[in-house]
Design an enzyme around this catalytic site. Structure first.
Site, mmCIF file in Angstrom:
data_model
loop_
_atom_site.group_PDB
_atom_site.id
_atom_site.type_symbol
_atom_site.label_atom_id
_atom_site.label_comp_id
_atom_site.label_asym_id
_atom_site.label_seq_id
_atom_site.Cartn_x
_atom_site.Cartn_y
_atom_site.Cartn_z
ATOM 1 C CG ASN A 109 -1.895 -1.210 1.126
ATOM 2 O OD1 ASN A 109 -1.954 -1.895 0.103
ATOM 3 N ND2 ASN A 109 -2.614 -1.474 2.205
ATOM 4 C CB THR A 154 -18.027 36.968 -30.774
ATOM 5 O OG1 THR A 154 -18.788 37.845 -31.594
ATOM 6 C CG2 THR A 154 -16.827 37.727 -30.198
ATOM 7 C CG HIS A 155 -21.939 34.914 -30.991
ATOM 8 N ND1 HIS A 155 -22.538 34.413 -29.854
ATOM 9 C CD2 HIS A 155 -21.621 36.208 -30.707
ATOM 10 C CE1 HIS A 155 -22.610 35.376 -28.944
ATOM 11 N NE2 HIS A 155 -22.043 36.472 -29.431
ATOM 12 C CB SER A 276 -10.418 10.341 -49.260
ATOM 13 O OG SER A 276 -11.448 9.466 -49.665
ATOM 14 C CE LYS A 282 -12.291 15.366 -48.273
ATOM 15 N NZ LYS A 282 -13.166 14.417 -47.578
ATOM 16 C CD GLU A 289 -11.265 15.436 -39.182
ATOM 17 O OE1 GLU A 289 -11.860 14.346 -39.107
ATOM 18 O OE2 GLU A 289 -10.892 15.926 -40.259
ATOM 19 C CE1 TYR A 316 -4.230 0.095 -2.663
ATOM 20 C CE2 TYR A 316 -5.258 -1.921 -1.856
ATOM 21 C CZ TYR A 316 -4.680 -1.188 -2.883
ATOM 22 O OH TYR A 316 -4.575 -1.744 -4.136
ATOM 23 C CD GLN A 321 -4.783 -3.927 -9.199
ATOM 24 O OE1 GLN A 321 -4.096 -4.307 -8.255
ATOM 25 N NE2 GLN A 321 -5.447 -4.752 -9.989
#
Ligand code: ARG
Length: 458
Positions: A109, A154-155, A276, A282, A289, A316, A321
């Site tokens: 422990n 913004t937004h 791709s 692509k 991502e 403990y 674990q």
């Protein structure tokens, strides 16, 4: 039979073994476990529980075991439950009765808590170093384009033009706070649990302060039950990593947008994009991502551990674990993301022309025109209303705001604000997005980078 099997009459059921074994993942801790064991051996000699010759022989055995692990030559036995038992089993194999003295005054422990703190202390340093590497890549990108501007949003709607260096610094300051949190977590976990035993310390002459010093910990534990029972240091580390991951996810999302055909503010180098399997044209920003996607897992590792810890009685419990796999996973994943994102920013070509064209959208000058009226004594609400009407007319009729402003005697004199970059140059308040405020901000960023490096001992 297990080393603890004295009071048992039958061997452990295979199902329980598979449930309880952790060697399959905690063998990654062998170096830290051996480091803790070496300090413990020195502590035993310090307390007169081993002679100097016995100490040196046991230290030699531990070093030999480390070499076996390093070489990939450590031979696992079917009953090896975790890294601690496997190492002790091997020490007894090598050194016989002397090996059987290794665990004197110690429990798994306090041992596992010590081992994991040593691991985490190093890991947080590596993560912090990785974050600083990414900060450097952002600063370098800004330096390649000192005058570049883009719309600030913004937004996710175009709001006001900003310098690219200002925009990138916003990310850099957030990442530096992450480094601060990683360093804070590291400073708080810098306490040695060794000597706490199973939960209540020992009757033997052990000196926790002595072994804490050997292991480079700032202090020994104050309370033996606290020392073996809490994994707040793991939770805190997972939080610091998860929030770093959330910042990396935000960067990833931005890269996805910037590299899209619609924005086209930037291109990633071929080495940091993927093709791709079907569509020949692509070029995908998978790196961005995945930076975004991995953050979910980092948050999950934190919440999973918090749920595990919730409601555990002192001290403990075997539930603890479950601390290791989320910690190992978060450390590994965040390091991979940091390395890939750092490379991706190094490869990034920022399209100054595209971004400036978007930043020079004439509607973004409306606030600067309103502020020009304010400077002449017009109440802000009135100025806002006047510009709002002109913008509305421009949008409805398709007329240029520039021409409409020319027809307003109070505003016509301020048409120089439409010149590319002119409005941005007028944004002079401390910490603002234009070139006037940039040097002070840059100096502060450099100061904070240097301070973060120093805190991590880099
Ligand atoms: N593998 C265990 C863990 O990670 C070590 C401690 C086991 N202690 C015990 N009393 N069963 O927590």
């Amino acid at each position: 039979m297990a080393l603890w099997a004295g009071r048992f009459e039958s061997a452990m059921d295979q199902a329980l073994f598979e449930l309880s074994e952790s060697f399959s993942f905690d063998r990654a801790l062998y170096h830290y476990d051996l480091e803790g064991s070496a300090a413990h051996v020195r502590g035993l000699a310090h307390g007169g529980l081993l002679s100097e010759a016995e100490r040196d022989e046991l230290l030699g055995v531990l070093a030999a075991i480390e070499r076996e692990f390093d070489a990939g030559a450590f031979v696992t036995e079917a009953g090896d439950e975790d890294v601690h038992m496997a190492i002790e089993r091997r020490a007894i194999e090598i050194a016989g009765p002397l090996g059987a003295r290794l665990h004197t005054g110690r429990s798994r422990n306090d041992q596992v808590a010590t081992t994991l703190r040593l691991f985490t202390r190093d890991a947080l340093g590596h993560v912090g170093e990785g974050v600083l590497g990414l900060v450097d890549a952002l600063v370098a990108l800004a330096e390649r384009h000192p005058d570049a501007r883009l719309p600030g949003y913004t937004h996710l709607q175009r709001a006001q033009a900003v310098l690219l260096s200002h925009h990138l610094s916003a990310h850099a300051f957030a990442l530096l706070r992450d480094v601060g949190r990683l360093a804070d977590a590291r400073a708080r976990l810098d306490v040695s649990p060794l000597g706490a035993g199973a939960l209540a310390g020992s009757s033997l002459p052990l000196d926790p302060a002595y072994t804490a010093g050997l292991l480079g910990f700032a202090a020994p534990f104050a309370n033996s039950m606290d020392a073996v029972s809490d994994r707040d240091f793991v939770a805190e580390s997972l939080f610091a990593i998860a929030l770093t991951g959330v910042h990396l996810s935000r960067l990833g999302e931005e890269l996805v947008l910037w590299t899209s055909s619609e924005f086209a503010f930037a291109r990633l180098g071929d080495a940091f994009t993927t093709g791709s399997s079907m569509l020949p044209q692509k070029k995908n920003s998978d790196v961005a991502e995945l930076a975004r996607g991995k953050s979910g897992r980092l948050v999950g590792n934190l919440t999973g551990l918090l749920v595990t810890l919730k409601g555990l009685p002192l001290s403990y419990n075997r539930d603890l674990q479950e601390d290791k796999e989320p910690l190992f996973d978060s450390v590994r994943q965040v390091l991979v993301v940091l390395r890939a994102l750092t490379g991706a920013y190094g490869s990034l070509e920022f399209d100054e022309g595209r971004a400036a064209a978007a930043a020079d959208d004439e509607l973004l000058v409306a606030i600067d025109l309103a502020e020009a009226l304010v400077a002449e004594g017009v109440p802000f609400r009135e100025a806002h209303e006047r510009l709002g009407r002109l913008v509305g007319e421009a949008v409805r009729t398709g007329a240029r705001l520039y021409d409409l402003v020319g027809g307003d005697p109070a505003l016509a004199a301020h048409r120089d604000l439409f010149a590319p970059g002119a409005a941005l140059a007028r944004r002079t308040t401390p910490g603002a997005a234009g070139p006037i405020a940039a040097p002070a901000q840059r100096a502060r960023l450099e100061g904070e980078i240097a301070a973060a490096r120093a805190r991590l001992g880099l």
